[in-house]
Motif scaffolding. Structure first.
Motif, PDB file in Angstrom:
ATOM      1  N   ALA A 109       0.804  -1.445   0.397  1.00 52.00           N
ATOM      2  CA  ALA A 109       0.082  -0.244  -0.029  1.00 52.00           C
ATOM      3  C   ALA A 109       1.171   1.108   0.137  1.00 52.00           C
ATOM      4  N   LEU A 110       1.947   1.106   1.377  1.00 46.51           N
ATOM      5  CA  LEU A 110       2.846   2.218   1.192  1.00 46.51           C
ATOM      6  C   LEU A 110       3.448   2.796  -0.991  1.00 46.51           C
ATOM      7  N   ALA A 111       3.947   1.854  -1.284  1.00 51.04           N
ATOM      8  CA  ALA A 111       4.529   1.130  -2.714  1.00 51.04           C
ATOM      9  C   ALA A 111       3.702   2.264  -3.546  1.00 51.04           C
ATOM     10  N   ALA A 112       2.586   1.565  -3.520  1.00 50.22           N
ATOM     11  CA  ALA A 112       1.719   2.078  -4.559  1.00 50.22           C
ATOM     12  C   ALA A 112       1.018   3.645  -4.399  1.00 50.22           C
ATOM     13  N   GLY A 113       1.486   3.911  -2.963  1.00 47.74           N
ATOM     14  CA  GLY A 113       0.717   5.772  -2.792  1.00 47.74           C
ATOM     15  C   GLY A 113      -0.656   5.315  -2.218  1.00 47.74           C
ATOM     16  N   CYS A 114      -0.864   4.346  -1.710  1.00 47.26           N
ATOM     17  CA  CYS A 114      -2.452   4.396  -0.725  1.00 47.26           C
ATOM     18  C   CYS A 114      -2.303   5.198   0.346  1.00 47.26           C
ATOM     19  N   THR A 115      -3.209   5.725   1.536  1.00 47.08           N
ATOM     20  CA  THR A 115      -3.154   5.762   3.072  1.00 47.08           C
ATOM     21  C   THR A 115      -3.996   4.555   3.573  1.00 47.08           C
ATOM     22  N   MET A 116      -4.063   4.287   4.414  1.00 48.08           N
ATOM     23  CA  MET A 116      -4.722   3.273   4.872  1.00 48.08           C
ATOM     24  C   MET A 116      -5.002   3.298   6.627  1.00 48.08           C
ATOM     25  N   ILE A 117      -5.725   2.376   7.051  1.00 54.29           N
ATOM     26  CA  ILE A 117      -6.350   2.504   8.543  1.00 54.29           C
ATOM     27  C   ILE A 117      -6.097   0.637   8.715  1.00 54.29           C
ATOM     28  N   LEU A 118      -5.435   0.332   9.458  1.00 53.19           N
ATOM     29  CA  LEU A 118      -4.984  -0.955  10.096  1.00 53.19           C
ATOM     30  C   LEU A 118      -5.866  -1.723  11.503  1.00 53.19           C
ATOM     31  N   LYS A 119      -6.694  -2.798  11.382  1.00 51.01           N
ATOM     32  CA  LYS A 119      -7.069  -3.781  13.089  1.00 51.01           C
ATOM     33  C   LYS A 119      -6.292  -4.643  12.857  1.00 51.01           C
ATOM     34  N   PRO A 120      -5.600  -4.510  14.138  1.00 52.42           N
ATOM     35  CA  PRO A 120      -4.906  -5.379  13.991  1.00 52.42           C
ATOM     36  C   PRO A 120      -5.614  -6.887  15.117  1.00 52.42           C
ATOM     37  N   SER A 121      -5.299  -8.227  15.220  1.00 50.75           N
ATOM     38  CA  SER A 121      -5.832  -8.327  16.043  1.00 50.75           C
ATOM     39  C   SER A 121      -5.891  -8.613  17.601  1.00 50.75           C
ATOM     40  N   GLU A 122      -6.831  -8.268  18.363  1.00 50.51           N
ATOM     41  CA  GLU A 122      -6.843  -7.611  19.214  1.00 50.51           C
ATOM     42  C   GLU A 122      -6.312  -9.212  20.319  1.00 50.51           C
ATOM     43  N   PHE A 123      -6.002 -10.066  19.637  1.00 50.68           N
ATOM     44  CA  PHE A 123      -5.309 -11.140  20.462  1.00 50.68           C
ATOM     45  C   PHE A 123      -3.618 -10.184  20.630  1.00 50.68           C
ATOM     46  N   THR A 124      -3.200  -9.729  19.248  1.00 50.48           N
ATOM     47  CA  THR A 124      -1.175 -10.028  19.408  1.00 50.48           C
ATOM     48  C   THR A 124      -1.234  -8.473  18.636  1.00 50.48           C
ATOM     49  N   PRO A 125      -1.399  -7.558  19.842  1.00 52.28           N
ATOM     50  CA  PRO A 125      -1.675  -5.996  19.149  1.00 52.28           C
ATOM     51  C   PRO A 125       0.041  -5.708  19.566  1.00 52.28           C
ATOM     52  N   THR A 126       0.728  -5.736  20.175  1.00 49.80           N
ATOM     53  CA  THR A 126       2.034  -5.167  20.964  1.00 49.80           C
ATOM     54  C   THR A 126       2.960  -4.992  19.282  1.00 49.80           C
ATOM     55  N   SER A 127       2.742  -5.908  18.775  1.00 49.16           N
ATOM     56  CA  SER A 127       3.960  -5.882  17.616  1.00 49.16           C
ATOM     57  C   SER A 127       3.620  -5.076  16.204  1.00 49.16           C
ATOM     58  N   ALA A 128       1.952  -4.617  16.152  1.00 51.74           N
ATOM     59  CA  ALA A 128       1.507  -4.262  15.961  1.00 51.74           C
ATOM     60  C   ALA A 128       1.912  -2.228  16.164  1.00 51.74           C
ATOM     61  N   LEU A 129       1.613  -2.345  17.638  1.00 58.20           N
ATOM     62  CA  LEU A 129       1.877  -1.021  17.830  1.00 58.20           C
ATOM     63  C   LEU A 129       3.644  -1.093  17.444  1.00 58.20           C
ATOM     64  N   ILE A 130       4.385  -1.554  18.321  1.00 59.25           N
ATOM     65  CA  ILE A 130       5.479  -1.576  17.290  1.00 59.25           C
ATOM     66  C   ILE A 130       6.081  -1.602  15.977  1.00 59.25           C
TER      67      ILE A 130
END
Length: 261
Positions: free
Chosen positions: A160-181
């Motif tokens: 998405a970044l390579a294509a020039g898109c913008t985004m909203i991510l919803k990671p799993s509520e079971f594994t949130p920390t790696s997404a926050l990092i």
């Protein structure tokens, strides 16, 4: 220190619109390690508005600018591999060596492969007497699972970044920390505000709000077939593009007499 009680929206760490949280459980001990904030439709609306504003300028960036951005992201990501691996191990249960090498490593692999492809990608290509122009689709909603957190996040975010898109991510509520990092890595790398946004939450609340949001142009979902059907139904009235990877596969068959030690 990772702040699990805030979301990353419009280039800043912000409080949820409504204070609500859930416990993150260590699957090895079945004990609650900490709480993570849960978002609502109001948080999704805020993130989408930021992404929509950012698209006007980020979609016009050059290949060279995006190459430089991904290169910086990769550099910073490498420095946090062990931290990412530890978070994945704690939250989804992979052995630490596997989490560091394969789980965190898979995310790095997607970033590096995307960078290599971007360097020589044909955004304009003549076909007969016509010219095919490949343009960013717009705002992309991304919903990722617990079992390969950084693999699934990076394989959606990097292209998405390579294509020039913008985004909203919803990671799993079971594994949130790696997404926050990962959000911290993108921030440090200088991703423009509003380009990447993260809202933690539950599928029936945050995921549903994203799927039916009129200003999200595409949904990329990895998860169960049941949830995928709901995503597709909610996305249909706004005729947004939907890309899905659904259901389980690759079972392990353990025979009698197998050495389990």
């Amino acid at each position: 220190m990772v702040n699990r009680m805030q979301f990353y929206i419009d280039g800043a760490w912000v409080d949820p619109a409504v204070k609500k949280s859930t416990a993150v459980i260590n699957p090895a001990t079945e004990e609650a390690m900490y709480e993570v904030a849960l978002g609502s439709k109001a948080d999704v609306d805020k993130a989408v508005a930021a992404a929509k504003r950012a698209f006007a300028t980020f979609s016009q960036t050059s290949r060279e600018e995006r190459v430089a951005l991904l290169t910086k992201i990769i550099e910073i990501y490498k420095g946090r591999l062990k931290e990412i691996g530890a978070a994945v191990s704690d939250e989804m249960g992979a052995p630490l060596p596997m989490a560091e090498k394969l789980q965190a490593g898979a995310g790095l692999g997607h970033l590096m492969t995307t960078l290599d492809v971007l360097k020589n990608y044909h955004f304009e290509e003549p076909v007969g007497t016509a010219m095919v122009l490949r343009e960013p689709i717009g705002v992309v909603g991304m919903i990722t699972p617990w079992n390969w957190p950084l693999n699934q996040i990076a394989c959606k975010v990097a292209p998405a970044l390579a294509a020039g898109c913008t985004m909203i991510l919803k990671p799993s509520e079971f594994t949130p920390t790696s997404a926050l990092i990962f959000a911290e890595i993108l921030h440090e790398a200088g991703v423009p505000k509003g380009v990447f946004n993260l809202v933690n939450g539950l599928g029936p609340e945050v995921g549903a709000a994203m799927s039916e949001h009129p200003d999200i142009d595409m949904i990329s979902f990895t998860g169960s077939t049941r949830a995928g059907i709901d995503v597709a139904k909610r996305a249909a009235p706004t005729v947004k593009r939907v890309s899905q990877e659904l259901g389980g596969k690759s079972p392990n068959v353990i025979l009698e007499g197998a050495d389990l030690t």
